[in-house]
Design a protein around this motif. Structure first.
Motif, PDB file in Angstrom:
ATOM      1  N   ALA A  76       1.409  -1.018  -0.268  1.00 14.86           N
ATOM      2  CA  ALA A  76      -0.150   0.370  -0.025  1.00 14.86           C
ATOM      3  C   ALA A  76       1.037   1.451   0.199  1.00 14.86           C
ATOM      4  O   ALA A  76       1.716   1.730   1.303  1.00 14.86           O
ATOM      5  N   THR A  77       0.443   2.347  -0.786  1.00 21.72           N
ATOM      6  CA  THR A  77       1.510   3.231  -1.115  1.00 21.72           C
ATOM      7  C   THR A  77       0.362   4.596  -1.518  1.00 21.72           C
ATOM      8  O   THR A  77      -0.332   4.875  -1.686  1.00 21.72           O
ATOM      9  N   ALA A  78       1.294   5.774  -0.999  1.00 22.11           N
ATOM     10  CA  ALA A  78       1.010   7.085  -1.656  1.00 22.11           C
ATOM     11  C   ALA A  78       1.764   8.099  -1.036  1.00 22.11           C
ATOM     12  O   ALA A  78       2.803   7.537  -0.805  1.00 22.11           O
ATOM     13  N   LYS A  79       1.590   9.397  -1.875  1.00 27.39           N
ATOM     14  CA  LYS A  79       2.509  10.314  -1.898  1.00 27.39           C
ATOM     15  C   LYS A  79       2.273  10.672  -0.167  1.00 27.39           C
ATOM     16  O   LYS A  79       1.572  10.397   0.122  1.00 27.39           O
ATOM     17  N   GLY A  80       4.129  10.896  -0.086  1.00 35.72           N
ATOM     18  CA  GLY A  80       4.245  11.124   1.704  1.00 35.72           C
ATOM     19  C   GLY A  80       3.747  12.812   1.895  1.00 35.72           C
ATOM     20  O   GLY A  80       4.238  13.506   1.275  1.00 35.72           O
ATOM     21  N   ASP A  81       3.646  13.517   3.422  1.00 32.24           N
ATOM     22  CA  ASP A  81       3.745  14.414   3.939  1.00 32.24           C
ATOM     23  C   ASP A  81       4.678  14.995   3.922  1.00 32.24           C
ATOM     24  O   ASP A  81       5.171  16.487   3.538  1.00 32.24           O
ATOM     25  N   HIS A  82       5.741  13.828   4.585  1.00 35.60           N
ATOM     26  CA  HIS A  82       7.216  14.470   4.752  1.00 35.60           C
ATOM     27  C   HIS A  82       8.325  13.976   3.850  1.00 35.60           C
ATOM     28  O   HIS A  82       9.312  13.601   4.375  1.00 35.60           O
ATOM     29  N   SER A  83       8.163  13.317   2.607  1.00 35.46           N
ATOM     30  CA  SER A  83       8.882  12.681   2.027  1.00 35.46           C
ATOM     31  C   SER A  83       8.407  11.965   0.894  1.00 35.46           C
ATOM     32  O   SER A  83       6.868  12.916   0.155  1.00 35.46           O
ATOM     33  N   ASP A  84       8.864  11.862  -0.936  1.00 35.54           N
ATOM     34  CA  ASP A  84       8.711  11.220  -2.025  1.00 35.54           C
ATOM     35  C   ASP A  84       6.814  10.529  -1.768  1.00 35.54           C
ATOM     36  O   ASP A  84       6.537  10.865  -2.610  1.00 35.54           O
TER      37      ASP A  84
END
Length: 261
Positions: A178-186
């Motif tokens: 499970a993945t998504a764009k990070g708030d404090h990372s790519d």
């Protein structure tokens, strides 16, 4: 017979973070059923076994349930032990594996870089029951390679997932990323693999063989910073390089001991 045993927290610079792996150095291979029993007794996501082969090493990985084709954190842990405990003097180590070819780990002070195969994801049919078993908002994209890759709208959506591991374990697959764009990372990720006896893997190098080419294409850059946002949390510095992925992380030794088999 007495064997050395090490336990390492990989993809972290602090104890009790990252992903724990056991490392068992061998002079010659044990029978696979015996290595499987040791891995089950250790009851960690992976136990790595290695034997010398000239100037390099042969390497195999076992979950509590089965031998696996590729494992990043246990490879990092094995390299860490060779460098810090077993006197390996070169700045790099070559590991020969049964299904993933030759993997190289390079050390630069306290940072280890793994050179792994890229595994781009492909279109797929969604297995019946998969989305319901994930226990959260539906993903915005679904892809497949060895594992299913589910892309979510936000980091919060990934953190909020509460999978039904019994239901996931009944689906014909290896694991789910499970993945998504990070708030404090790519990007961020989580990885679930109940079929191998590991409900949630804390930090997963092999999953990043899919994640790195996906996010490099999505974000239009080849150098990426990532967190795996399990309870133990891990940090990776990543790069897509042609048909290879480079994953860099840190490791700390937790345990040194002996086992009797």
């Amino acid at each position: 017979m007495k064997l050395p045993l090490f336990q390492v927290d990989a993809f972290t610079d602090r104890l009790f973070g990252g992903n724990p792996a056991a490392v068992v150095p061998l002079a010659t291979w044990l029978p696979a059923p015996e290595m499987q029993k040791i891995a089950a007794e250790n009851n960690l996501a992976e136990t790595a076994f290695f034997v010398p082969q000239g100037d390099s090493f042969e390497l195999r990985w076992f979950t509590p349930e089965l031998e696996i084709d590729l494992c990043g954190h246990a490879t990092l842990a094995t390299a860490h032990i060779l460098f810090t405990e077993l006197g390996h003097r070169e700045s790099h180590i070559h590991f020969h594996t049964l299904k993933a070819g030759t993997l190289t780990v390079t050390r630069n002070e306290n940072l280890y870089t793994l050179d792994f195969p890229s595994r781009p994801v492909m279109d797929c049919q969604i297995p019946e029951g998969l989305l319901a078993a994930m226990g959260g908002k539906p993903p915005i994209e679904v892809w497949n390679s060895r594992d299913y890759l589910l892309v979510y709208e936000s980091e919060a959506d990934v953190l909020a997932l509460k999978p039904d591991f019994v239901a996931l374990g009944k689906i014909d697959m290896m694991g789910v990323i499970a993945t998504a764009k990070g708030d404090h990372s790519d990007f961020v990720s989580r990885f679930f693999i109940p079929a191998a006896g590991v409900n949630e893997d804390p930090v997963t190098g092999s999953a990043h063989c899919n994640l790195i080419p996906y996010w490099a294409s999505k974000l239009g850059k080849t150098q990426l910073h990532a967190y795996q946002v399990s309870a133990r949390r891990g940090e990776l510095w990543c790069e897509l390089k042609d048909d290879r992925v480079l994953m860099s992380g840190k490791a700390v030794t937790y345990l040194k001991g002996e086992i009797y088999v």
